[in-house]
Design a protein around this motif. Structure first.
Motif, short mmCIF file in Angstrom:
data_model
loop_
_atom_site.label_atom_id
_atom_site.label_comp_id
_atom_site.label_asym_id
_atom_site.label_seq_id
_atom_site.Cartn_x
_atom_site.Cartn_y
_atom_site.Cartn_z
N ALA A 21 0.65 -1.24 0.01
CA ALA A 21 0.05 0.00 -0.02
C ALA A 21 0.89 1.34 0.10
N GLY A 22 1.96 1.27 0.72
CA GLY A 22 2.95 2.29 0.78
C GLY A 22 3.45 2.64 -0.23
N LEU A 23 4.10 1.68 -1.07
CA LEU A 23 4.55 1.70 -2.63
C LEU A 23 3.75 2.27 -3.48
N THR A 24 2.37 1.70 -3.34
CA THR A 24 1.37 2.03 -4.21
C THR A 24 1.17 3.63 -4.20
N VAL A 25 0.90 4.06 -2.87
CA VAL A 25 0.83 5.55 -2.63
C VAL A 25 2.06 6.37 -3.24
N VAL A 26 3.29 5.84 -3.00
CA VAL A 26 4.39 6.60 -3.42
C VAL A 26 4.49 6.54 -5.20
N PHE A 27 4.11 5.49 -5.53
CA PHE A 27 4.18 5.41 -7.02
C PHE A 27 3.40 6.40 -7.72
N ASN A 28 2.21 6.41 -6.95
CA ASN A 28 0.94 7.20 -7.63
C ASN A 28 1.43 8.44 -7.38
N GLN A 29 1.98 8.97 -6.50
CA GLN A 29 2.49 10.34 -6.09
C GLN A 29 3.49 10.85 -7.23
N ARG A 30 4.45 9.97 -7.52
CA ARG A 30 5.38 10.22 -8.62
C ARG A 30 4.72 10.22 -9.88
N GLN A 31 3.74 9.64 -10.20
CA GLN A 31 2.82 9.55 -11.34
C GLN A 31 2.17 10.73 -11.63
N SER A 32 1.93 11.41 -10.55
CA SER A 32 1.08 12.73 -10.55
C SER A 32 1.89 13.88 -10.65
N GLN A 33 3.26 13.81 -10.69
CA GLN A 33 4.12 15.07 -10.90
C GLN A 33 5.10 14.91 -11.95
N VAL A 34 5.43 16.01 -12.43
CA VAL A 34 6.60 15.85 -13.65
C VAL A 34 7.60 16.95 -13.19
N ALA A 35 8.98 16.53 -13.08
CA ALA A 35 10.11 17.28 -12.93
C ALA A 35 10.45 18.16 -14.16
N SER A 36 10.75 19.31 -14.33
CA SER A 36 11.22 20.00 -15.50
C SER A 36 12.61 19.47 -16.12
N SER A 37 12.60 19.61 -17.16
CA SER A 37 14.17 19.48 -17.70
C SER A 37 15.12 20.56 -17.56
N SER A 38 14.50 21.81 -17.71
CA SER A 38 15.38 22.75 -17.40
C SER A 38 14.21 23.87 -16.91
N ALA A 39 14.48 24.99 -16.14
CA ALA A 39 13.82 26.11 -15.69
C ALA A 39 14.76 27.18 -15.09
N SER A 40 14.20 28.15 -15.30
CA SER A 40 14.95 29.57 -14.69
C SER A 40 13.77 30.72 -14.52
N ILE A 41 14.22 31.66 -13.60
CA ILE A 41 13.42 32.85 -13.36
C ILE A 41 13.65 33.68 -14.46
N GLU A 42 12.60 34.60 -14.92
CA GLU A 42 12.55 35.41 -15.83
C GLU A 42 11.78 36.58 -15.65
N ALA A 43 12.06 37.75 -16.38
CA ALA A 43 11.10 38.90 -16.23
C ALA A 43 10.84 39.69 -17.53
N LYS A 44 9.64 40.40 -17.30
CA LYS A 44 9.26 41.17 -18.43
C LYS A 44 10.30 42.08 -18.74
N ARG A 45 10.67 42.29 -20.19
CA ARG A 45 11.90 43.10 -20.50
C ARG A 45 11.48 44.19 -21.54
N TYR A 46 11.86 45.21 -21.31
CA TYR A 46 11.61 46.40 -22.27
C TYR A 46 13.09 46.86 -22.70
N PRO A 47 13.14 46.80 -24.18
CA PRO A 47 14.62 47.20 -24.89
C PRO A 47 14.62 48.92 -24.74
N VAL A 48 15.78 49.27 -24.73
CA VAL A 48 16.07 50.59 -24.66
C VAL A 48 16.75 50.97 -26.29
N GLY A 49 16.15 51.79 -27.17
CA GLY A 49 16.90 52.22 -28.45
C GLY A 49 15.99 52.81 -29.26
N ILE A 50 16.63 53.25 -30.35
CA ILE A 50 15.82 54.31 -31.29
C ILE A 50 16.14 53.98 -32.74
#
Length: 243
Positions: A21-50
């Motif tokens: 039962a414990g292994l089943t719960v753990v397996f189900n939890q792992r099946q209910s989540q997906v880890a990112s292959s890559s991720a990073s914090i970003e921000a809205k960016r506004y270029p400065v130029g003319i």
């Protein structure tokens, strides 16, 4: 069979059930989540130029400086700009720049934020359309995360699905899915997920929360029940062996 042996048999049977039962719960939890292959914090960016080439008369900011909307960033002198001004082909003031009577153009911050990617300095010549710097808007931090999802995983992403954002110091910040861009390749949904979080406060966690910080983002899928993971695993196995 003695009572002691019967008790051992029952105890062993119960122990096996608890472990399964414990292994089943753990397996189900792992099946209910997906880890990112890559991720990073970003921000809205506004270029400065003319859209005019010219010489940078002065640069009022450096990388990492915090600026307010409307604050002066660069002053440029451009012969082509002066010519267009004389012919009335150039608007002397917008949210991004102002032009004085001498034809000097002052580029200003369109939003409040942090200066990044500064590419020029006083005395430099800049090309028409060149980006002199970027403004990372204050309060606009978010996470972009890459995932490789199966069709079943993709179908289990709910609106506003939860995402656990793991910072480099192992602190976890909660977020929610804002949008998903998907490209399917060989039956796999290669997904780019935009994650919003009120916990992403710039400069928090000893300065870790800022644009460019790498993180790990775990996407939580819809839980279809205790035995959903086992059922999915069996179906995948049966499919692979052609049953």
């Amino acid at each position: 069979m003695t009572w002691i042996n019967r008790f051992k048999l029952v105890a062993g049977f119960i122990s096996v059930l608890v472990v399964v039962a414990g292994l089943t719960v753990v397996f189900n939890q792992r099946q209910s989540q997906v880890a990112s292959s890559s991720a990073s914090i970003e921000a809205k960016r506004y270029p400065v130029g003319i859209d005019y080439g010219g010489t940078v008369v002065s640069a009022e900011v450096e990388n990492g400086d915090r600026v307010k909307a409307g604050q002066a960033l660069f002053t440029l002198q451009s012969p082509s700009l002066e010519s267009d001004l004389a012919q009335g082909l150039f608007k002397p003031q917008t949210v991004a720049y102002t032009v004085d009577d001498d034809g000097l153009i002052t580029l200003t911050a369109a939003v409040s934020g942090t200066v990044s990617d500064l590419s020029t300095e006083s005395g430099s010549f800049v090309q028409a359309g060149q980006v002199l710097a970027n403004i990372d808007e204050s309060g606009s931090l978010f996470v972009t995360a890459e995932y490789e999802l199966s069709a079943r995983d993709y179908a289990r992403i709910e609106d506003g699905a939860s995402v656990d954002i793991l910072l480099p110091n192992q602190q976890v910040v909660s977020g929610t899915v804002e949008s998903i861009d998907v490209e399917t390749t060989n039956g796999k949904a290669e997904s780019t997920v935009l994650v919003q979080s009120t916990g992403l406060v710039e400069g928090s966690y000893n300065g870790l929360v800022k644009r460019g910080t790498p993180v790990a983002a775990t996407l939580l899928l819809r839980d279809d029940g205790v035995f959903a993971g086992v059922k999915d695993g069996l179906q995948d196995f049966m499919r692979k062996i052609g049953v």
